[in-house]
Scaffold this motif. Structure first.
Motif, mmCIF file in Angstrom:
data_model
loop_
_atom_site.group_PDB
_atom_site.id
_atom_site.type_symbol
_atom_site.label_atom_id
_atom_site.label_comp_id
_atom_site.label_asym_id
_atom_site.label_seq_id
_atom_site.Cartn_x
_atom_site.Cartn_y
_atom_site.Cartn_z
ATOM 1 N N GLU A 31 -6.747 13.195 -25.632
ATOM 2 C CA GLU A 31 -6.711 14.588 -24.804
ATOM 3 C C GLU A 31 -7.717 14.499 -24.161
ATOM 4 O OE1 GLU A 31 -6.003 17.943 -23.384
ATOM 5 O OE2 GLU A 31 -4.627 16.756 -24.677
ATOM 6 N N TYR A 32 -9.085 14.192 -24.252
ATOM 7 C CA TYR A 32 -10.179 14.008 -23.216
ATOM 8 C C TYR A 32 -10.212 12.912 -22.405
ATOM 9 C CZ TYR A 32 -11.828 18.203 -25.743
ATOM 10 O OH TYR A 32 -11.485 19.587 -26.317
ATOM 11 N N SER A 33 -9.829 11.899 -22.851
ATOM 12 C CA SER A 33 -9.676 10.432 -21.974
ATOM 13 C C SER A 33 -8.735 10.853 -21.009
ATOM 14 C CB SER A 33 -8.925 9.310 -22.748
ATOM 15 O OG SER A 33 -9.795 9.167 -23.843
ATOM 16 N N LYS A 34 -7.597 11.334 -20.800
ATOM 17 C CA LYS A 34 -6.857 11.683 -19.691
ATOM 18 C C LYS A 34 -7.321 12.594 -18.733
ATOM 19 C CE LYS A 34 -4.068 15.354 -21.509
ATOM 20 N NZ LYS A 34 -2.686 15.562 -22.305
ATOM 21 N N ARG A 35 -8.603 13.325 -19.229
ATOM 22 C CA ARG A 35 -9.041 14.140 -18.266
ATOM 23 C C ARG A 35 -10.322 13.594 -17.558
ATOM 24 N NH1 ARG A 35 -9.873 19.800 -21.816
ATOM 25 N NH2 ARG A 35 -7.653 19.867 -22.578
ATOM 26 N N ILE A 36 -10.876 12.317 -18.024
ATOM 27 C CA ILE A 36 -11.864 11.827 -17.460
ATOM 28 C C ILE A 36 -11.638 10.225 -16.823
ATOM 29 C CG2 ILE A 36 -13.651 12.993 -18.902
ATOM 30 C CD1 ILE A 36 -14.041 10.346 -20.561
ATOM 31 N N VAL A 37 -10.696 10.005 -17.119
ATOM 32 C CA VAL A 37 -10.040 8.672 -16.415
ATOM 33 C C VAL A 37 -10.197 8.435 -15.090
ATOM 34 C CG1 VAL A 37 -7.678 8.829 -16.236
ATOM 35 C CG2 VAL A 37 -8.468 6.664 -16.676
ATOM 36 N N GLY A 38 -9.833 9.419 -14.145
ATOM 37 C CA GLY A 38 -10.015 9.568 -12.654
ATOM 38 C C GLY A 38 -11.358 9.686 -12.164
ATOM 39 N N ASP A 39 -12.144 10.448 -13.111
ATOM 40 C CA ASP A 39 -13.745 10.659 -12.496
ATOM 41 C C ASP A 39 -14.615 9.645 -12.935
ATOM 42 O OD1 ASP A 39 -13.360 13.338 -11.397
ATOM 43 O OD2 ASP A 39 -13.218 14.174 -13.171
ATOM 44 N N LEU A 40 -14.287 8.960 -14.103
ATOM 45 C CA LEU A 40 -15.200 7.951 -14.856
ATOM 46 C C LEU A 40 -14.755 6.605 -14.844
ATOM 47 C CD1 LEU A 40 -16.771 10.029 -17.492
ATOM 48 C CD2 LEU A 40 -17.833 9.791 -15.254
ATOM 49 N N GLY A 41 -13.483 6.346 -14.330
ATOM 50 C CA GLY A 41 -12.789 5.233 -14.734
ATOM 51 C C GLY A 41 -12.723 4.709 -16.105
ATOM 52 N N PHE A 42 -12.709 5.648 -16.935
ATOM 53 C CA PHE A 42 -12.775 5.544 -18.227
ATOM 54 C C PHE A 42 -11.725 4.775 -18.904
ATOM 55 C CE2 PHE A 42 -11.910 6.883 -22.879
ATOM 56 C CZ PHE A 42 -13.219 6.651 -23.427
ATOM 57 N N SER A 43 -12.378 3.863 -19.848
ATOM 58 C CA SER A 43 -11.311 3.198 -20.696
ATOM 59 C C SER A 43 -11.882 2.823 -22.176
ATOM 60 C CB SER A 43 -11.023 1.824 -19.932
ATOM 61 O OG SER A 43 -12.162 0.759 -20.209
ATOM 62 N N LEU A 44 -11.225 2.692 -23.256
ATOM 63 C CA LEU A 44 -11.392 2.635 -24.551
ATOM 64 C C LEU A 44 -10.967 1.180 -24.980
ATOM 65 C CD1 LEU A 44 -12.568 3.419 -27.313
ATOM 66 C CD2 LEU A 44 -10.220 4.422 -27.863
ATOM 67 N N LEU A 45 -11.935 0.437 -25.434
ATOM 68 C CA LEU A 45 -11.717 -0.647 -26.165
ATOM 69 C C LEU A 45 -11.991 -0.878 -27.585
ATOM 70 C CD1 LEU A 45 -11.010 -3.763 -26.056
ATOM 71 C CD2 LEU A 45 -13.375 -4.317 -25.412
ATOM 72 N N GLU A 46 -10.814 -0.842 -28.373
ATOM 73 C CA GLU A 46 -10.953 -1.045 -29.921
ATOM 74 C C GLU A 46 -11.154 -2.213 -30.327
ATOM 75 O OE1 GLU A 46 -7.454 1.396 -30.277
ATOM 76 O OE2 GLU A 46 -8.788 2.894 -31.382
ATOM 77 N N LEU A 47 -11.981 -2.737 -31.161
ATOM 78 C CA LEU A 47 -12.293 -3.783 -31.792
ATOM 79 C C LEU A 47 -12.276 -3.847 -33.153
ATOM 80 C CD1 LEU A 47 -15.537 -5.023 -29.775
ATOM 81 C CD2 LEU A 47 -13.126 -5.864 -29.269
ATOM 82 N N PRO A 48 -11.639 -4.925 -33.829
ATOM 83 C CA PRO A 48 -11.308 -4.862 -35.416
ATOM 84 C C PRO A 48 -12.692 -4.725 -35.957
ATOM 85 C CG PRO A 48 -10.763 -6.621 -34.526
ATOM 86 C CD PRO A 48 -11.120 -6.005 -33.306
ATOM 87 N N MET A 49 -12.731 -3.873 -37.264
ATOM 88 C CA MET A 49 -13.882 -4.181 -37.998
ATOM 89 C C MET A 49 -13.888 -5.668 -38.939
ATOM 90 S SD MET A 49 -13.859 -0.300 -39.895
ATOM 91 C CE MET A 49 -14.179 -1.159 -41.472
ATOM 92 N N ALA A 50 -15.109 -5.845 -39.094
ATOM 93 C CA ALA A 50 -15.160 -7.341 -39.897
ATOM 94 C C ALA A 50 -14.518 -6.975 -41.155
ATOM 95 C CB ALA A 50 -16.611 -7.732 -39.967
#
Length: 165
Positions: A31-50
């Motif tokens: 919900e919030y990512s789509k609101r900031i992607v244009g302004d901040l070039g936002f991306s999320l990188l999820e990495l697996p837990m050990a």
């Protein structure tokens, strides 16, 4: 004639441990990512837990996760670790930091550790450290709170009424 779409002057990447988040976390971040992607070039990188083993210390897991996080950071990136003992920013100060990064054209990586926190190597690589609260928050909740606060700060900078002081 339409004016060209202006690209953000920065890219902000949230690098976070954990790949199988509950639906409420995914929905909140989306919900919030789509609101900031244009302004901040936002991306999320999820990495697996050990993988947690009974015979393995939390420090070993934290170090493995730290290696994965740091492998995702470029040398020129400005790195901010999210930690309980980091600097506390209010919304206007966060907005000012984001505007500063934009003016500089800096790519920023925000680091969120897993259940055992961030490794010492991540803390050492960080250019600064922020705290969302003096409370210890579960890492899935940190994502939602952080992305909402990024939206709040961005809306404040744009004069949008979402943030009410």
């Amino acid at each position: 004639m339409q004016s060209p779409i202006q690209q953000p002057s920065m890219k902000l990447k949230l690098i976070s441990i954990g790949t199988k988040m509950p639906r409420w976390v995914q929905e909140g971040v989306d919900e919030y990512s789509k609101r900031i992607v244009g302004d901040l070039g936002f991306s999320l990188l999820e990495l697996p837990m050990a993988k947690r083993l009974k015979t393995q210390s939390p420090e070993v897991c934290r170090e493995k996760e730290g290696e994965a996080i740091l492998a995702s950071v470029q040398e020129a990136d400005y790195v901010v670790s999210l930690e309980v003992l980091g600097k506390v920013l209010d919304t206007p100060k966060l907005a000012a930091r984001l505007e500063h990064f934009k003016r500089q054209g800096r790519n920023v990586c925000l680091l969120v550790g897993g259940p055992d926190g961030l490794s010492e190597a991540c803390a050492a690589r960080a250019d600064e450290s922020w705290s969302l609260s003096a409370l210890t928050l579960p890492h899935p909740l940190v994502r939602v709170v952080l992305v909402e606060q990024l939206y709040r700060a961005t809306s404040l900078s744009k004069g949008h009424p979402y943030h009410r002081a």
